[in-house]
Design a protein around this motif. Sequence first.
Motif, PDB file in Angstrom:
ATOM      1  N   LEU A   1      -0.756  47.936  42.233  1.00  8.32           N
ATOM      2  CA  LEU A   1       0.657  47.824  43.071  1.00  8.32           C
ATOM      3  C   LEU A   1       1.605  47.276  41.694  1.00  8.32           C
ATOM      4  O   LEU A   1       1.286  46.638  41.124  1.00  8.32           O
ATOM      5  CB  LEU A   1       0.972  47.098  43.936  1.00  8.32           C
ATOM      6  N   PRO A   2       2.653  47.456  42.045  1.00  8.39           N
ATOM      7  CA  PRO A   2       4.141  47.282  41.125  1.00  8.39           C
ATOM      8  C   PRO A   2       3.757  44.794  41.156  1.00  8.39           C
ATOM      9  O   PRO A   2       4.048  45.406  39.936  1.00  8.39           O
ATOM     10  CB  PRO A   2       5.006  47.160  41.839  1.00  8.39           C
ATOM     11  N   ASP A   3       3.515  45.002  41.972  1.00  4.29           N
ATOM     12  CA  ASP A   3       3.574  43.614  42.123  1.00  4.29           C
ATOM     13  C   ASP A   3       1.851  42.554  41.412  1.00  4.29           C
ATOM     14  O   ASP A   3       2.175  41.483  41.588  1.00  4.29           O
ATOM     15  CB  ASP A   3       3.662  42.566  43.519  1.00  4.29           C
ATOM     16  N   LYS A   4       0.902  43.364  40.841  1.00  8.10           N
ATOM     17  CA  LYS A   4      -0.299  43.266  40.790  1.00  8.10           C
ATOM     18  C   LYS A   4      -0.689  42.772  41.405  1.00  8.10           C
ATOM     19  O   LYS A   4      -2.868  42.820  41.737  1.00  8.10           O
ATOM     20  CB  LYS A   4      -0.422  41.762  39.718  1.00  8.10           C
ATOM     21  N   SER A   5      -0.987  43.274  42.763  1.00  7.83           N
ATOM     22  CA  SER A   5      -1.917  43.149  43.606  1.00  7.83           C
ATOM     23  C   SER A   5      -3.179  44.190  43.597  1.00  7.83           C
ATOM     24  O   SER A   5      -2.409  45.396  43.636  1.00  7.83           O
ATOM     25  CB  SER A   5      -1.248  43.403  45.421  1.00  7.83           C
ATOM     26  N   GLU A   6      -3.951  44.010  44.295  1.00  9.44           N
ATOM     27  CA  GLU A   6      -5.074  45.382  44.196  1.00  9.44           C
ATOM     28  C   GLU A   6      -5.443  45.442  45.519  1.00  9.44           C
ATOM     29  O   GLU A   6      -5.405  45.549  46.216  1.00  9.44           O
ATOM     30  CB  GLU A   6      -6.308  44.385  43.963  1.00  9.44           C
ATOM     31  N   VAL A   7      -5.288  47.052  45.523  1.00  5.79           N
ATOM     32  CA  VAL A   7      -6.259  48.075  46.405  1.00  5.79           C
ATOM     33  C   VAL A   7      -7.473  49.199  46.368  1.00  5.79           C
ATOM     34  O   VAL A   7      -7.241  49.745  45.539  1.00  5.79           O
ATOM     35  CB  VAL A   7      -4.269  49.340  47.236  1.00  5.79           C
ATOM     36  N   TRP A   8      -8.322  48.652  47.483  1.00  6.49           N
ATOM     37  CA  TRP A   8      -9.306  49.916  47.403  1.00  6.49           C
ATOM     38  C   TRP A   8      -8.707  51.160  48.149  1.00  6.49           C
ATOM     39  O   TRP A   8      -8.925  49.912  49.586  1.00  6.49           O
ATOM     40  CB  TRP A   8     -10.735  49.141  47.300  1.00  6.49           C
ATOM     41  N   LEU A   9      -9.095  51.984  48.213  1.00  2.07           N
ATOM     42  CA  LEU A   9      -8.776  53.463  50.148  1.00  2.07           C
ATOM     43  C   LEU A   9     -10.518  53.477  49.623  1.00  2.07           C
ATOM     44  O   LEU A   9     -11.170  54.273  48.550  1.00  2.07           O
ATOM     45  CB  LEU A   9      -7.650  54.614  49.052  1.00  2.07           C
ATOM     46  N   ASN A  10     -10.722  53.704  50.786  1.00  2.00           N
ATOM     47  CA  ASN A  10     -12.482  54.125  51.286  1.00  2.00           C
ATOM     48  C   ASN A  10     -12.089  56.050  51.380  1.00  2.00           C
ATOM     49  O   ASN A  10     -10.555  56.431  51.461  1.00  2.00           O
ATOM     50  CB  ASN A  10     -12.450  53.790  52.037  1.00  2.00           C
ATOM     51  N   SER A  11     -12.609  56.485  51.241  1.00  2.00           N
ATOM     52  CA  SER A  11     -12.803  58.012  51.619  1.00  2.00           C
ATOM     53  C   SER A  11     -11.509  58.667  52.968  1.00  2.00           C
ATOM     54  O   SER A  11     -11.421  57.951  53.917  1.00  2.00           O
ATOM     55  CB  SER A  11     -14.660  58.188  51.784  1.00  2.00           C
ATOM     56  N   GLU A  12     -10.861  59.727  52.138  1.00  2.00           N
ATOM     57  CA  GLU A  12     -10.042  60.315  52.679  1.00  2.00           C
ATOM     58  C   GLU A  12      -8.948  59.495  54.000  1.00  2.00           C
ATOM     59  O   GLU A  12      -8.736  59.534  54.338  1.00  2.00           O
ATOM     60  CB  GLU A  12     -10.906  61.136  53.666  1.00  2.00           C
ATOM     61  N   SER A  13      -8.287  58.327  52.150  1.00  4.17           N
ATOM     62  CA  SER A  13      -6.805  57.694  53.051  1.00  4.17           C
ATOM     63  C   SER A  13      -6.646  58.178  52.033  1.00  4.17           C
ATOM     64  O   SER A  13      -6.498  58.372  51.100  1.00  4.17           O
ATOM     65  CB  SER A  13      -7.901  55.478  52.659  1.00  4.17           C
TER      66      SER A  13
END
Length: 343
Positions: free
Chosen positions: A137-149
């Motif tokens: 994300l723009p603030d350097k936070s990280e996100v993992w999206l699971n299937s169909e998210s």
Amino acid sequence: MDETNNIDRIKEADELLNYCEGKLDAKKELEIESRAARDESLANDIENLRKLLDIDQKIAHYTRIDVKNAYRKVNKRIRKNKKIGLTAIIYRIAAFMALPLLCSSALMGYLLLQPTEDEMSFIEIKSAPGTIYHCTLPDKSEVWLNSESRLRYPARFDRECRRVEMEGEAYFKVTSNKQHPFYVTTSDHIDVEVTGTRFNVNAYGNEEMIEITLEKGKVSVMSGGNTTQMKPGECYYYDRSNRDAFIKTVKPYEKTAWKDGKTIFRDTPLPEVFRRLSRIYNVDIEFINKSGKDYNYRATFTHENIYQILDYLKMTAPLEWEQIYIQGSDEHPSNKKIIVRMN
């Protein structure tokens, strides 16, 4: 070489213009959105270009300006220069389009360029069935999206708080910033407030229960006017059917291992096992239980394919499975389906 690079940048700027006008196909749009999620400078360029196009639409009745023709003229001028960055190209286009409007619409342009909520540029990312998608994300936070998210967030966090919207399942590793809290909003209007922590949100629309698991840090869950404080190692459950909420102590990794490609079942009922396997492996699984018996499973899978897992399940329960193919149409081609029977 400089001239070639310059032409490439012009083509890229032209591509961004087509993106902002919605003229690209879905695959190309997703590619640009993925790049923008990793490149704050590119995200800002997209936001500025969208504002300029918006200004052109709103003041078109004041003056007749051919934006496309102006854009082509700017490109001709740019080709004469040796080295020009993409950002410079965007702003030269902006200056050329704005010049004829300087006297009649300076005030309007100033007001329109203020970052109101309606005009903020948002990025939306969707993970394909059977895949896990990672983004920053723009603030350097990280996100993992699971299937169909799905994840939706502003191209730039410039408000008092950082807020994202999601559907499906996502694991968050949030950059700490106590002055600018981070909020996750689900489709059920449940808000998760954090300042810097690691947690998992499971909120698939077709499942009865929403689960929020805290791995590290501290979060507050707000729903229906109530606020619940969570501690590491706790899972917040929200029952959609009766709007009841409760907290249980869990082992967080059992809820978050999916982001590392692992599938963990701990005393999991068979219907839930097949529902999760269906999503993970992107295959339609129909479970027919004629015996009426309930089975719970405890297992961990990492590199096994769906067929190996089904064979493993056969060893511990009276199951039989078969794969069939469903004939489709031109719009919906043939697809495979697995039928599991327990007699």
